[in-house]
Design a protein around this motif. Sequence first.
Motif, mmCIF file in Angstrom:
data_model
loop_
_atom_site.group_PDB
_atom_site.id
_atom_site.type_symbol
_atom_site.label_atom_id
_atom_site.label_comp_id
_atom_site.label_asym_id
_atom_site.label_seq_id
_atom_site.Cartn_x
_atom_site.Cartn_y
_atom_site.Cartn_z
ATOM 1 N N LEU A 67 0.830 -1.202 0.000
ATOM 2 C CA LEU A 67 0.000 0.000 0.000
ATOM 3 C C LEU A 67 0.870 1.260 0.000
ATOM 4 N N GLU A 68 1.937 1.260 0.800
ATOM 5 C CA GLU A 68 2.822 2.424 0.810
ATOM 6 C C GLU A 68 3.515 2.594 -0.545
ATOM 7 N N THR A 69 3.875 1.484 -1.192
ATOM 8 C CA THR A 69 4.486 1.559 -2.525
ATOM 9 C C THR A 69 3.503 2.128 -3.544
ATOM 10 N N LEU A 70 2.239 1.711 -3.461
ATOM 11 C CA LEU A 70 1.217 2.254 -4.355
ATOM 12 C C LEU A 70 1.015 3.754 -4.132
ATOM 13 N N ALA A 71 0.997 4.161 -2.868
ATOM 14 C CA ALA A 71 0.823 5.582 -2.571
ATOM 15 C C ALA A 71 1.973 6.401 -3.151
ATOM 16 N N ARG A 72 3.194 5.891 -2.995
ATOM 17 C CA ARG A 72 4.365 6.593 -3.549
ATOM 18 C C ARG A 72 4.298 6.649 -5.067
ATOM 19 N N THR A 73 3.941 5.535 -5.692
ATOM 20 C CA THR A 73 3.831 5.481 -7.150
ATOM 21 C C THR A 73 2.788 6.474 -7.657
ATOM 22 N N TYR A 74 1.649 6.524 -6.990
ATOM 23 C CA TYR A 74 0.574 7.414 -7.426
ATOM 24 C C TYR A 74 0.987 8.880 -7.291
ATOM 25 N N LEU A 75 1.625 9.211 -6.177
ATOM 26 C CA LEU A 75 2.058 10.589 -5.981
ATOM 27 C C LEU A 75 3.119 10.995 -6.998
ATOM 28 N N GLY A 131 4.393 16.162 -13.331
ATOM 29 C CA GLY A 131 4.627 16.412 -14.746
ATOM 30 C C GLY A 131 3.693 15.681 -15.684
ATOM 31 N N GLY A 132 2.623 15.144 -15.150
ATOM 32 C CA GLY A 132 1.685 14.427 -15.999
ATOM 33 C C GLY A 132 0.585 13.814 -15.162
#
Length: 231
Positions: free
Chosen positions: A182-190, A195-196
């Motif tokens: 979940l923390e990895t997903l949050a980081r990826t989403y942020l 820039g896109g």
Amino acid sequence: MTPATPLPDTTATRQALIDACLWMNARHLNQGTSGNISARIASGILITPSGVPYEYLTPDALVTIPLDGLPDSNGAQPSSEWPFHQGMHQARPDMPVVLHAHPPYCSVLAVQRRSIPACHYMIAAFGGNDVPLADYALFGSPELCANMARIMADRHGCLMANHGATVLGETVDKARWRLEELETLARTYLFSSIGGAPHILSDAEIAEVMVAFSSYGPRHPEERNGEGERS
């Protein structure tokens, strides 16, 4: 949903809960004593105590509370978050482990009051096409308990507005795995929003992944039959 077998109330189970707390702080998924973990056992719920630094926890320091009703006011005090742990165990008898923490990237999204859409296929590990956001309420309050039970009815993890994150697990290992995912997903989403904008997978694409995920994730050693860990 089919109720899961309660975990045995053994020294090994209690130590596994302590180890999960030490692990999430070592992995920078939590800070201090702000996180907590509980497990459904035959006599109720086993939960970390209130305000005790994890490095000082011993198996006999964990607290048992009932599945319904108030904890013993004369005994050791459970985590101040015990009401939503109790609510989760009532609402999700299929998931005997509840793990709560304040991971940094999850907390950023939580204070922005943003859920996590299907920006990556690993979103399916949480039971649907997003990781939802539970509405804000005071920690330990009945309102927070109700918000969590409602939002987690068909999910294995959520963000909590202006608070942190909570995941459910079939085992302690599975809960730990989901918290880090979940923390990895949050980081990826942020980061993907810099820039896109991330491309969001469709409901059909996530449904396909959920079928493939039916047996995905860490398993108990006795379930591995000599195989190595799954990727």
